[in-house]
Design a protein around this motif. Structure first.
Motif, PDB file in Angstrom:
ATOM      1  N   UNK A 279       0.757  -1.022  -0.081  1.00 60.48           N
ATOM      2  CA  UNK A 279       0.088   0.114  -0.116  1.00 60.48           C
ATOM      3  C   UNK A 279       1.026   1.315  -0.090  1.00 60.48           C
ATOM      4  N   UNK A 280       0.062   2.478   0.010  1.00 60.34           N
ATOM      5  CA  UNK A 280       0.869   3.636  -0.224  1.00 60.34           C
ATOM      6  C   UNK A 280       1.526   3.998   1.137  1.00 60.34           C
ATOM      7  N   UNK A 281       1.400   3.396   2.256  1.00 57.68           N
ATOM      8  CA  UNK A 281       1.761   4.042   3.721  1.00 57.68           C
ATOM      9  C   UNK A 281       1.091   5.236   4.090  1.00 57.68           C
ATOM     10  N   UNK A 329      -8.686  -6.730   1.464  1.00 62.81           N
ATOM     11  CA  UNK A 329      -9.116  -6.164   0.188  1.00 62.81           C
ATOM     12  C   UNK A 329      -9.963  -4.808   0.415  1.00 62.81           C
ATOM     13  N   UNK A 330     -10.606  -4.767   1.528  1.00 65.33           N
ATOM     14  CA  UNK A 330     -11.254  -3.348   1.715  1.00 65.33           C
ATOM     15  C   UNK A 330     -10.126  -2.296   1.980  1.00 65.33           C
ATOM     16  N   UNK A 331      -8.910  -2.739   2.603  1.00 65.19           N
ATOM     17  CA  UNK A 331      -8.065  -2.006   3.079  1.00 65.19           C
ATOM     18  C   UNK A 331      -7.344  -1.373   1.745  1.00 65.19           C
ATOM     19  N   UNK A 332      -7.078  -2.340   0.829  1.00 67.97           N
ATOM     20  CA  UNK A 332      -6.263  -1.914  -0.337  1.00 67.97           C
ATOM     21  C   UNK A 332      -7.201  -0.746  -1.333  1.00 67.97           C
ATOM     22  N   UNK A 333      -8.627  -1.205  -1.224  1.00 70.04           N
ATOM     23  CA  UNK A 333      -9.622  -0.434  -1.985  1.00 70.04           C
ATOM     24  C   UNK A 333      -9.539   0.975  -1.371  1.00 70.04           C
ATOM     25  N   UNK A 334      -9.495   1.248  -0.200  1.00 69.93           N
ATOM     26  CA  UNK A 334      -9.516   2.411   0.615  1.00 69.93           C
ATOM     27  C   UNK A 334      -8.143   3.185   0.433  1.00 69.93           C
ATOM     28  N   UNK A 335      -7.135   2.530   0.305  1.00 73.60           N
ATOM     29  CA  UNK A 335      -5.769   2.979   0.231  1.00 73.60           C
ATOM     30  C   UNK A 335      -5.828   3.688  -1.261  1.00 73.60           C
ATOM     31  N   UNK A 336      -6.293   2.591  -2.174  1.00 72.30           N
ATOM     32  CA  UNK A 336      -6.330   3.116  -3.791  1.00 72.30           C
ATOM     33  C   UNK A 336      -7.146   4.342  -4.054  1.00 72.30           C
ATOM     34  N   UNK A 337      -8.072   4.602  -3.132  1.00 67.12           N
ATOM     35  CA  UNK A 337      -8.909   5.674  -3.165  1.00 67.12           C
ATOM     36  C   UNK A 337      -8.389   6.989  -2.528  1.00 67.12           C
ATOM     37  N   UNK A 338      -7.071   6.706  -2.115  1.00 67.86           N
ATOM     38  CA  UNK A 338      -6.593   8.011  -1.291  1.00 67.86           C
ATOM     39  C   UNK A 338      -6.875   8.255   0.042  1.00 67.86           C
ATOM     40  N   UNK A 339      -7.607   7.132   0.736  1.00 71.32           N
ATOM     41  CA  UNK A 339      -8.086   7.374   2.177  1.00 71.32           C
ATOM     42  C   UNK A 339      -6.979   6.978   2.989  1.00 71.32           C
ATOM     43  N   UNK A 347       0.147  -2.769   7.994  1.00 75.30           N
ATOM     44  CA  UNK A 347       0.893  -4.073   8.344  1.00 75.30           C
ATOM     45  C   UNK A 347       0.098  -5.252   7.868  1.00 75.30           C
ATOM     46  N   UNK A 348      -1.332  -4.893   8.353  1.00 73.39           N
ATOM     47  CA  UNK A 348      -2.024  -6.256   7.903  1.00 73.39           C
ATOM     48  C   UNK A 348      -1.882  -6.803   6.177  1.00 73.39           C
ATOM     49  N   UNK A 349      -1.955  -5.722   5.485  1.00 69.57           N
ATOM     50  CA  UNK A 349      -1.730  -5.775   3.904  1.00 69.57           C
ATOM     51  C   UNK A 349      -0.388  -6.473   3.557  1.00 69.57           C
ATOM     52  N   UNK A 350       0.299  -6.512   4.507  1.00 68.37           N
ATOM     53  CA  UNK A 350       1.978  -6.788   4.260  1.00 68.37           C
ATOM     54  C   UNK A 350       2.011  -8.389   4.854  1.00 68.37           C
ATOM     55  N   UNK A 351       1.066  -9.041   5.291  1.00 62.64           N
ATOM     56  CA  UNK A 351       1.076 -10.170   5.864  1.00 62.64           C
ATOM     57  C   UNK A 351       1.449 -10.089   7.316  1.00 62.64           C
TER      58      UNK A 351
END
Length: 471
Positions: A279-281, A329-339, A347-351
């Motif tokens: 994700x973008x961090x 998946x929801x976290x990545x969608x929010x991140x992609x939307x700039x939230x 951390x969760x998205x990185x395993x």
């Protein structure tokens, strides 16, 4: 990139019906097909039928002592979640099967399967399976031939059908050190049977988490070889999917005609991703909602620890993995939307599973744990975990810096509370779901004796439990 196909019993599918079915399904999905020059399909049916096939079993190449296996496994689970999501989006795929008892006498059961499906599994082919299992030298000869055909470096996708899935199990921990597996796809696998316990146990102890991106297993309720079950009950890190192949059968062509199976092969072959997508961090402070999500995840793992039945534990683990998959998946969608999202969710998205934050007061943590103890953690999978939610309270209490005694006291109070409410409720009424799911009622447990009262919820549509239990 090479596609490795490991065949089952018989002639090794010399007509390549499996490959034609795969490319036809890929084309129908609008995905690129796979060129035959990129396919390696070693044949070993002659070895299975020979009495002279003898080789030493190749040595294991995985060295777990020089790596942090727990970190590698966590990262693998994260990649599994991402790999399974694309397949699980198809409504014709169900990731949880149904449990069936193992064969008491596996060898005899092979004969029963042959009788159940006349003309499909013949006596010569049964002998091939028994020879692979019982003759160590033949097993070594098959593995040696397969490993000689695999490139010494680079990335591969492995498709293992039937006995070929068991060969896959044996090969994974013996691959050349510079080879990484983008995906394992097993179809019609009998590896859940006690007949293949040696291969299975060997892999569990030497699984190459760091160099295996994902493993998706497909089985059919109409496939007598799989007995209508997947592999997660014997190897919990495998992601199972139940597919409908239409008729009673077991052929590789029937499986690869199914678009979810073809997609699992095709998107791994054509996409480069040995490491999980990051994700973008962009971060923000932890909120009530996001802190509760992290606590819920830890509580699920505590419930898993509290479940003693191993088959039930495997099914609950699978359900939890799917829930985690949806959250990532929801976290990545929010991140992609700039939230902006909290660091813990990145951390969760990185395993990595983030630690439970030091976020709540004692009263608030009682409130949170009480809600979780009464929540249905298995929807929509209908897994009966009985009172394991209560049993998990001492485990989670200890993990978040309280004491095991604190958790036991809370569990006792909630049990008392639950018993009294059950007596007061009308017959057939599930008051716990009614109170928690948003009926506008909050349940209040006051002091260690678990005194019961009902009061209007503070937030409409999302009833909360509040605890006045003394520390």
């Amino acid at each position: 990139m090479k596609l490795i196909y490991l065949h089952g019993v018989g002639d090794g599918d010399i007509s390549q019906g499996w490959f034609k079915a795969l490319n036809k399904s890929l084309a129908e999905e609008g995905m690129p097909t796979i060129d035959s020059s990129d396919v390696i399909a070693p044949k070993y049916s002659d070895l299975l039928s020979s009495m002279d096939s003898e080789e030493s079993i190749p040595k294991v190449t995985v060295n777990g002592e020089k790596s942090d296996r727990s970190v590698e496994r966590a990262q693998f689970v994260s990649r599994q979640i991402e790999a399974a999501r694309a397949v699980g989006a198809d409504p014709s795929v169900r990731s949880l099967g149904f449990p069936l008892p193992d064969f008491d006498a596996p060898d005899a059961a092979l004969g029963a399967i042959a009788k159940a499906v006349p003309g499909w599994l013949f006596a010569d082919e049964i002998k091939q399976i028994q020879a692979y299992v019982h003759r160590r030298g033949l097993r070594g000869a098959v593995l040696t031939r397969v490993l000689e055909a695999i490139p010494k470096r680079g990335e591969i996708v492995i498709v293992g059908h039937s006995l070929g899935s068991v060969v896959t199990v044996d090969v994974l921990s013996r691959l050349p050190r510079h080879v990484s597996v983008r995906r394992v796809v097993t179809i019609g696998s009998p590896a859940n049977s006690g007949l293949f316990a040696v291969s299975r146990d060997e892999l569990i102890g030497n699984f190459p988490y760091a160099t295996t991106n994902s493993w998706l297993n497909f089985f059919s309720g109409q496939d007598p070889v799989t007995r209508g079950r997947g592999l997660a009950s014997v190897f919990s890190d495998v992601q199972d999917f139940r597919v409908d192949i239409g008729v009673i059968g077991h052929g590789s062509t029937a499986y690869l005609r199914r678009k979810p199976v073809a997609r699992a092969v095709g998107n791994a072959f054509h996409q480069s991703a040995l490491t999980p997508r990051r994700t973008t961090k962009v971060t923000t402070a932890l909120t009530d909602d996001t802190a509760a999500l992290i606590l819920e995840l830890h509580f699920r793992y505590a419930v898993r620890e509290a479940i003693s039945d191993q088959k039930l534990k495997a099914r609950f683990t699978e359900a939890t993995r799917i829930k985690r998959q949806d959250l990532v998946a929801q976290i990545r969608e929010a991140d992609a939307a700039g939230v902006p999202i909290p660091r813990e969710l990145h951390q969760l998205t990185e395993g990595t599973t983030p630690q439970v934050p030091n976020y709540w007061s004692t009263t608030s943590i009682i409130e949170q744990l009480t809600i979780l103890a009464f929540s249905d953690l298995t929807t929509p999978f209908e897994i009966d975990i009985a009172d394991c939610g209560f049993k998990a309270l001492p485990i989670i209490a200890e993990q978040i810096g309280l004491t095991r005694t604190f958790g036991e006291t809370l569990a006792d109070a909630i049990r008392t509370f639950n018993g009294r409410m059950t007596k007061l409720a009308k017959p057939g009424t599930n008051w716990q779901k009614w109170a928690i799911a948003g009926a506008g009622v909050a349940v209040i447990a006051i002091a260690p004796i678990g005194l019961i009262a009902l009061a209007p919820a503070g937030v409409a549509g999302a009833a909360a439990m509040t605890g006045g239990l003394a520390a």
